[in-house]
Design a protein around this motif. Structure first.
Motif, PDB file in Angstrom:
ATOM      1  N   TYR A  42      -1.086 -23.140 -17.119  1.00 34.84           N
ATOM      2  CA  TYR A  42      -2.139 -24.002 -17.573  1.00 34.84           C
ATOM      3  C   TYR A  42      -3.453 -23.308 -17.690  1.00 34.84           C
ATOM      4  CZ  TYR A  42      -4.966 -28.048 -16.931  1.00 34.84           C
ATOM      5  OH  TYR A  42      -5.718 -29.078 -16.861  1.00 34.84           O
ATOM      6  N   GLN A  87      -5.479 -23.753 -21.280  1.00 32.92           N
ATOM      7  CA  GLN A  87      -6.625 -24.531 -21.274  1.00 32.92           C
ATOM      8  C   GLN A  87      -7.814 -23.753 -21.942  1.00 32.92           C
ATOM      9  OE1 GLN A  87      -6.726 -27.698 -21.303  1.00 32.92           O
ATOM     10  NE2 GLN A  87      -4.511 -27.958 -20.536  1.00 32.92           N
ATOM     11  N   THR A 109     -16.094 -30.847 -23.887  1.00 34.65           N
ATOM     12  CA  THR A 109     -15.100 -31.514 -23.305  1.00 34.65           C
ATOM     13  C   THR A 109     -14.169 -31.128 -22.415  1.00 34.65           C
ATOM     14  OG1 THR A 109     -13.756 -31.319 -25.309  1.00 34.65           O
ATOM     15  CG2 THR A 109     -15.226 -32.893 -25.092  1.00 34.65           C
ATOM     16  N   GLN A 110     -13.591 -29.802 -22.653  1.00 36.91           N
ATOM     17  CA  GLN A 110     -12.491 -29.105 -21.899  1.00 36.91           C
ATOM     18  C   GLN A 110     -13.254 -29.028 -20.286  1.00 36.91           C
ATOM     19  OE1 GLN A 110      -9.557 -29.576 -23.147  1.00 36.91           O
ATOM     20  NE2 GLN A 110      -9.167 -27.263 -22.662  1.00 36.91           N
ATOM     21  N   TYR A 135     -16.316 -30.309 -19.209  1.00 35.33           N
ATOM     22  CA  TYR A 135     -16.755 -31.668 -18.057  1.00 35.33           C
ATOM     23  C   TYR A 135     -15.571 -32.723 -17.705  1.00 35.33           C
ATOM     24  CZ  TYR A 135     -17.332 -35.199 -21.588  1.00 35.33           C
ATOM     25  OH  TYR A 135     -17.340 -36.487 -22.705  1.00 35.33           O
ATOM     26  N   LEU A 136     -14.557 -32.601 -18.541  1.00 31.63           N
ATOM     27  CA  LEU A 136     -13.387 -33.468 -18.359  1.00 31.63           C
ATOM     28  C   LEU A 136     -12.561 -32.764 -17.371  1.00 31.63           C
ATOM     29  CD1 LEU A 136     -12.924 -35.117 -21.622  1.00 31.63           C
ATOM     30  CD2 LEU A 136     -13.903 -36.118 -19.528  1.00 31.63           C
ATOM     31  N   ASP A 137     -12.895 -31.642 -16.635  1.00 35.03           N
ATOM     32  CA  ASP A 137     -12.095 -30.797 -15.753  1.00 35.03           C
ATOM     33  C   ASP A 137     -10.853 -30.146 -16.170  1.00 35.03           C
ATOM     34  OD1 ASP A 137     -13.987 -31.237 -13.764  1.00 35.03           O
ATOM     35  OD2 ASP A 137     -13.211 -32.971 -13.088  1.00 35.03           O
ATOM     36  N   PHE A 138     -10.562 -29.820 -17.586  1.00 38.67           N
ATOM     37  CA  PHE A 138      -9.374 -29.315 -18.011  1.00 38.67           C
ATOM     38  C   PHE A 138      -9.324 -27.701 -17.503  1.00 38.67           C
ATOM     39  CE2 PHE A 138      -9.163 -33.175 -20.465  1.00 38.67           C
ATOM     40  CZ  PHE A 138      -8.094 -33.619 -20.144  1.00 38.67           C
ATOM     41  N   SER A 182      -7.454 -29.965 -27.935  1.00 41.89           N
ATOM     42  CA  SER A 182      -8.258 -30.333 -27.100  1.00 41.89           C
ATOM     43  C   SER A 182      -8.446 -31.973 -27.078  1.00 41.89           C
ATOM     44  CB  SER A 182      -9.691 -29.789 -27.364  1.00 41.89           C
ATOM     45  OG  SER A 182     -10.788 -30.590 -27.626  1.00 41.89           O
ATOM     46  N   ASN A 231      -5.911 -33.380 -25.317  1.00 43.92           N
ATOM     47  CA  ASN A 231      -6.276 -33.440 -23.753  1.00 43.92           C
ATOM     48  C   ASN A 231      -7.054 -34.501 -23.537  1.00 43.92           C
ATOM     49  OD1 ASN A 231      -5.058 -31.136 -22.718  1.00 43.92           O
ATOM     50  ND2 ASN A 231      -6.631 -29.888 -23.027  1.00 43.92           N
ATOM     51  N   ARG A 232      -8.036 -34.739 -24.125  1.00 45.15           N
ATOM     52  CA  ARG A 232      -9.070 -35.827 -23.794  1.00 45.15           C
ATOM     53  C   ARG A 232      -8.849 -37.104 -24.105  1.00 45.15           C
ATOM     54  NH1 ARG A 232     -13.788 -36.485 -26.866  1.00 45.15           N
ATOM     55  NH2 ARG A 232     -13.393 -35.974 -29.081  1.00 45.15           N
ATOM     56  N   GLU A 252     -11.520 -41.584 -23.296  1.00 44.21           N
ATOM     57  CA  GLU A 252     -11.591 -40.281 -22.933  1.00 44.21           C
ATOM     58  C   GLU A 252     -11.306 -40.227 -21.533  1.00 44.21           C
ATOM     59  OE1 GLU A 252     -14.644 -36.928 -24.557  1.00 44.21           O
ATOM     60  OE2 GLU A 252     -15.207 -38.146 -23.092  1.00 44.21           O
ATOM     61  N   VAL A 253     -10.572 -39.108 -21.242  1.00 40.77           N
ATOM     62  CA  VAL A 253      -9.783 -39.128 -19.910  1.00 40.77           C
ATOM     63  C   VAL A 253     -10.114 -37.704 -19.326  1.00 40.77           C
ATOM     64  CG1 VAL A 253      -7.929 -40.761 -20.185  1.00 40.77           C
ATOM     65  CG2 VAL A 253      -7.514 -38.618 -20.618  1.00 40.77           C
ATOM     66  N   ASN A 254     -10.093 -37.751 -17.794  1.00 40.43           N
ATOM     67  CA  ASN A 254     -10.331 -36.044 -17.315  1.00 40.43           C
ATOM     68  C   ASN A 254      -8.892 -35.618 -17.223  1.00 40.43           C
ATOM     69  OD1 ASN A 254      -9.482 -37.465 -15.044  1.00 40.43           O
ATOM     70  ND2 ASN A 254     -11.585 -37.193 -14.143  1.00 40.43           N
ATOM     71  N   ALA A 255      -8.874 -34.320 -16.648  1.00 46.13           N
ATOM     72  CA  ALA A 255      -7.670 -33.708 -16.289  1.00 46.13           C
ATOM     73  C   ALA A 255      -6.664 -34.398 -15.583  1.00 46.13           C
ATOM     74  CB  ALA A 255      -8.072 -32.510 -15.790  1.00 46.13           C
ATOM     75  N   TYR A 256      -7.456 -35.452 -14.584  1.00 47.97           N
ATOM     76  CA  TYR A 256      -6.542 -36.213 -13.703  1.00 47.97           C
ATOM     77  C   TYR A 256      -6.176 -37.457 -14.495  1.00 47.97           C
ATOM     78  CZ  TYR A 256      -9.258 -32.662 -11.307  1.00 47.97           C
ATOM     79  OH  TYR A 256      -9.707 -31.451 -11.060  1.00 47.97           O
ATOM     80  N   ILE A 307     -12.860 -41.992 -18.535  1.00 50.20           N
ATOM     81  CA  ILE A 307     -14.115 -41.638 -18.259  1.00 50.20           C
ATOM     82  C   ILE A 307     -15.174 -42.613 -19.233  1.00 50.20           C
ATOM     83  CG2 ILE A 307     -15.937 -39.857 -18.750  1.00 50.20           C
ATOM     84  CD1 ILE A 307     -13.950 -39.190 -16.291  1.00 50.20           C
TER      85      ILE A 307
END
Lengths: 374, 656
Positions: free
Chosen positions: A232, A236, A255-256, A258-261, B53, B56-57, B225-229, B233
């Motif tokens: 991961y 990432q 984005t990677q 601040y969205l915690d990826f 990316s 991902n988001r 837009e979503v975060n890693a969890y 958002i």
């Protein structure tokens, strides 16, 4: 008083001030600003704990570095072994009574700061070896006694750090030590022999690794093996860097991150965040900044009359280079993930302290470049 | 210790210098490598990683599509969407689900049964799937939930839409109903699969089902837009969905409601059709049920009530009910005999109440017999004996040809209703192929009075009557308004043109009239179904006599007012063979068990002077057609004719 007499009639305080390497200082300051801004970005554009403490640490240690620069090089030379022993003791202390965090015991609680002695060892080993080879005549470098002592001096802290366990730092300590050995003229064939021995013994070494460390190495060769687990981080990180493009997504727009990826974005993966936000251009400029810092350090070493100062500058410059390249290669997927901070950029007091101590010695070498140490 | 002599010092310096040089060269190479990797990731593979990316988001949330409405001819919504307040919980986002759900239970005052159902539903789905706690909050409940919302984190009151059928049981069989999409619906219909969201309602039967692809509508999409969890958002994008097509039907709610009223407490069906345009004005099957019950999952009690009703409300009798047509077939039998020149209108038979043929006795419905009757009288009084004799001469195959031409034995609609039945018009060939037995002549006789193998749906009888009443032309029955369809005037002129051609050109081949089986059905539209129109006129006149002359079977249901005056034919079809003993008893209808009673039928058209509408009335186990079915027509015709002006007004408005 001792140092003043040694310098009396040669330089005044004003002259010393003028002989500081301002390009190097300027570059360090820029790096400090860039690192603080990156820290600010990891916190989503707010000045929170990390940004604040990183900036404060940088300013305090930078100021300390400036003050220590005026300390005579002789002092550093004379305290090198003591410094090494103090750090070694701290390492043992850490192994016995250290603060445990996330599965390893790396920190010593000094009440005002949690110190990570293994970070200081990166510098201490260079100072120790610089003094050792300063005092060893060139034709004696390759005799048996003079080979065995540095190896023991190097292996003890490495084994201590490995047992913490902290593979990344122990590798970096090892590389820092080896580079000084190489510079001081240890026969090249020993390096070749020992690399062969290492290569042969690698399978045995791997069998001693912790499962998570083995996993990391396997993952390095194929990150898609386990994209949500061990792979991961690297996946990432590459996504973040790759999506940055030529000029990046813009400050505070990664984005990677601040969205915690992005994992570990304050510490080991700070370059990933920087690269995502500032793109190829920003990354190359940052690399250039490090290159200038390394170049200036080598230049100071080249101008130094004392072998101690020269060897330290060369060794320190090389270890900065190693830290930078190991960290970047890791986040770019060129090396397996091992814990290794990016000097000054990454969050972490001990690493910052060690780096700044290193630069004080470098600056001291600059100021006292004509000094001959007996 | 003194540092080494200048020589060793110099050597030391040169070694370190040389080695530093080698090291620096190596450093440059490594930096080059890092830059190359950066270039590869950020410049060469930028697109790939940018996509990754974004993947991902960004997450998309499909919103339920809004279903198209159904409207009647006058634009009244007969199936629409109601705004409903729903209560959603995403269990994953709730800290303590059990506490929360108990709190919600108290606030909404849910009973234990509903509560258990919710718990069961929660356990059956994934924790990140939306749990619909209530599909339809009352306004009071909605207000209450909003009042306590601050202490119910994770609970979302949602404004949603739900199907509603404002006319309740009136359109049930026509429209069908919607319910949650089943796995079967998803596998069978690609459109449903693509647009499915949890809780989506799809058509289960009737027009709701067959027009699903037009009605379903397009999903709206919310992009977050979503975060890693996986936490949302912010909303990036909102694409409005598109409401499904609204479909206007040819039906008239006033007439439909009247039909429902007239069939109250009876099992049966009424169909009303425009004899030129083929528009269905009403089509009702009774008993019916409220389709709104199915919306939120019908309760066990309600379902049992519907399922166990002996009159079987689930059956759409109009198009899936197959019954022997009884005497309502007689106009077709008479027409067939005339068209094939089997008899002349003057042909007479002496009816003594029964006839012996092939060693069997065939009874007329009137035990005393009708005496000497000609064709017109035979239709008027529905004399079975006459029709036995005429059918014998005609033969079943010629009858089959005429009956099929006029719409029996074929689906009335072109697959609008999946459940529609074809019915059966027997022929010698059919019997040999399906039963493997030869045709028995006696069977021809009972086929001639609409008994035996012959089976028709009430709607087929309506179409048959319409195609007789319009002068014998093929029409296109339809229930969906389509502007491309020809208007009444256009159809009229087409019919006149086709009639002229028929009269002018004797070479016009009979074979050109399709039986409705081939795909070239369209080409035969509005073409004559007869050889000689006089024969049609004769039959229609006889039907007039049957309703409007003394001794006619539906004389008591006549309307003298020319505006409403209609002509028709009664039918009483037996459900089981009547034994000689039973015939002697001559039981009153109330003395016979319900399942053994005759079906009552009536087909009619009107106004007689200038016919425009046809209808068929079917009452299951209703007794005799004359006494049960025909009176209904009398009441219904008044409404149908009165509504005609309204309909014309709207038609005029729309053609301008």
């Amino acid at each position: 008083m001792l140092y003043e007499t040694a310098l009396s009639g040669q330089t005044t305080f004003f002259q010393k001030l003028r002989s500081l390497d301002y390009i190097l200082l300027f570059c360090l300051l820029i790096l400090g600003v860039v690192s603080s801004l990156s820290m600010y970005s990891t916190e989503g554009g707010e000045i929170l704990y990390h940004t604040k403490s990183h900036l404060i640490r940088f300013l305090v240690f930078f100021l300390m570095m400036l003050i220590f620069s005026f300390v005579n090089l002789k002092f550093w030379h004379s305290t090198s072994y003591i410094f090494y022993f103090i750090v070694l003791c701290l390492l043992i202390w850490a192994s016995l009574y250290g603060v445990k965090a996330s599965g390893s015991q790396r920190w010593v609680d000094l009440y005002f700061i949690n110190l990570q002695p293994s970070e200081l060892m990166k510098i201490a080993i260079i100072m120790c070896f610089a003094k050792f080879y300063h005092r060893t005549q060139i034709h004696l470098v390759n005799n048996f006694k003079n080979l065995i002592v540095p190896i023991v001096v190097l292996l003890v802290p490495i084994l201590l750090v490995v047992s913490q366990p902290d593979l990344g730092t122990s590798i970096l300590i090892g590389l820092s030590g080896l580079v000084v050995l190489w510079l001081s003229g240890v026969n090249a064939k020993y390096f070749i022999y020992s690399s062969l021995v290492l290569l042969i013994s690698l399978p045995f070494v791997i069998s001693f690794l912790k499962p998570y460390q083995k996993l990391r190495i396997l993952t390095f060769f194929n990150p898609d093996r386990d994209p949500l687990g061990a792979g991961y981080q690297i996946i990432q990180s590459k996504i973040a860097v790759g999506s940055g493009g030529l000029s990046g997504k813009g400050f505070l727009k990664g984005t990677q991150s601040y969205l915690d990826f992005l994992p570990e974005k304050h510490t080991d993966f700070i370059f990933t965040l920087f690269s995502e936000e500032h793109g190829f251009i920003g990354s190359v400029l940052l690399l250039l900044l490090y290159a200038i810092i390394i170049y200036r350090t080598i230049k100071i070493g080249a101008a130094a009359r004392s072998f101690f100062g020269k060897l330290f500058c060369y060794g320190f410059a090389s270890s900065i280079f190693i830290f930078v390249t190991v960290n970047m290669s890791m986040v770019l997927g060129l090396l397996p993930i091992v814990g290794s901070p990016l000097p000054i950029m990454s969050y972490g007091g001990s690493s910052m302290l060690a780096t700044m101590i290193g630069f004080s010695v470098v600056m001291s070498t600059k100021i006292y470049q004509k000094q001959i140490i007996a | 210790m003194i540092s080494g002599g200048s020589d060793t010092s110099y050597r030391k310096q040169s070694v370190v210098g040389r080695r530093m040089f080698i090291l620096s060269a190596a450093k440059l190479v490594v930096f080059g490598g890092i830059i190359a990797q950066l270039f590869s990731l950020q410049i060469n593979q930028n697109k790939k990683y940018l996509t990754l990316s974004d993947k991902n988001r960004l997450r998309e949330w499909k919103l339920p599509p809004i279903r198209g409405d159904f409207q009647d001819f006058f634009g009244n919504t007969i199936a629409g969407n109601l705004k409903v307040y729903q209560l959603h919980i995403i269990p994953e986002q709730v800290e303590n689900f059990n506490n929360l759900i108990i709190r919600v239970k108290d606030i909404l005052e849910l009973d234990q049964k509903t509560f258990n159902k919710i718990i069961k539903k929660k356990n059956s789905q994934k924790p990140w799937e939306t749990l619909i706690v209530s599909e339809n909050l009352s306004w009071d409940q909605f207000v209450k939930i909003n009042f306590y919302l601050h202490e119910l984190s994770g609970v979302k009151p949602v404004l949603s839409v739900a199907r509603s059928y404002p006319y309740n049981e009136n359109y049930t069989h026509l429209l069908g109903y919607v319910a949650q999409a089943s796995p079967n619906d998803l596998t069978k219909n690609e459109k449903i699969r693509k647009r499915h969201v949890p809780g989506l309602r799809v058509g289960k039967i009737g027009l709701e089902r067959s027009l699903e692809n037009d009605l379903i509508g397009m999903n709206g999409v919310q992009r977050y837009e979503v975060n890693a969890y996986g936490k949302r958002i912010n909303q990036i994008d909102h694409v409005e969905g598109q409401k499904g097509k609204s479909i206007r039907l040819t039906v008239d709610t006033k007439i439909q409601q009247m039909c429902n009223e007239l069939l109250k407490d009876k099992a049966g069906s009424i169909s009303v059709m425009d004899i030129f345009t083929g528009d269905i004005l009403a089509m009702h099957s009774s008993p019916s049920f409220d389709p709104n019950l199915f919306l939120y999952g019908i309760s066990y009690k309600d379902w049992e009530l519907i399922r166990n009703n002996p009159k079987k409300p689930l059956i759409n009798r109009s198009i899936t009910g197959l019954y022997p047509p009884g005497s309502t077939i007689k106009p077709i039998v008479a027409l067939s005999a005339l068209e094939n020149n089997i008899i002349s209108p003057n042909f007479k038979v002496n009816c003594s109440g029964k006839i012996e043929m092939y060693g069997q006795t065939y009874n007329c419905w009137k035990k005393k017999g009708h005496g000497v009757v000609n064709l017109r009288d035979a239709l008027k009084v529905s004399c079975d004996t006459f029709f036995y004799e005429m059918s014998r001469r005609l033969g079943v195959d010629r009858l089959n040809e005429t009956a099929r031409k006029f719409g029996l034995g074929n689906k009335v609609f072109n697959n609008i209703f999946n459940e529609e039945k074809k019915g059966l018009v027997p022929s010698t060939e059919w019997k040999k192929n399906t039963l493997g037995k030869g045709w028995v002549l006696g069977e021809t006789l009972i086929t001639g009075i609409g008994q035996g193998y012959i089976q028709t749906t009430p709607l087929q009888l309506c179409l048959m009557t319409a195609q007789l009443a319009n002068g014998g032309f093929k029409i296109n029955p339809k229930i969906i308004v389509d502007k491309r369809n020809p208007t009444f005037e256009q159809i009229k002129s087409m019919i006149n043109k086709n009639l002229e051609e028929k009269i002018k050109g004797p070479e016009f081949d009979d074979a050109m009239v399709d039986l409705g089986i081939s795909t070239s059905k369209e080409n035969n539209l509005y073409k004559p179904l007869f050889r000689n129109q006089e024969n049609i006129k004769f039959v229609l006149e006889a039907m007039f006599a049957s309703t409007n002359e003394v001794r006619g079977t539906s004389y008591s249901s006549r309307i003298d007012n020319k505006k409403y005056q209609f002509a028709g034919k009664t039918g009483t079809s037996q459900v089981k063979r009547i034994t000689e003993a039973e015939r002697e008893l001559d039981l009153d209808i109330s003395q016979i068990p319900y399942e053994d009673r005759d079906h009552a039928l009536y087909v009619a058209f009107g106004p007689y002077k200038n016919p425009r509408y046809a209808m068929s009335i079917f009452i299951e186990h209703g007794g005799s057609g004359g006494s049960t079915a025909a009176p209904i027509a009398k009441k219904l015709f008044k409404v149908v004719i009165d509504r005609h002006d309204e309909r014309e007004k709207l038609n005029k408005l729309e053609t301008i």
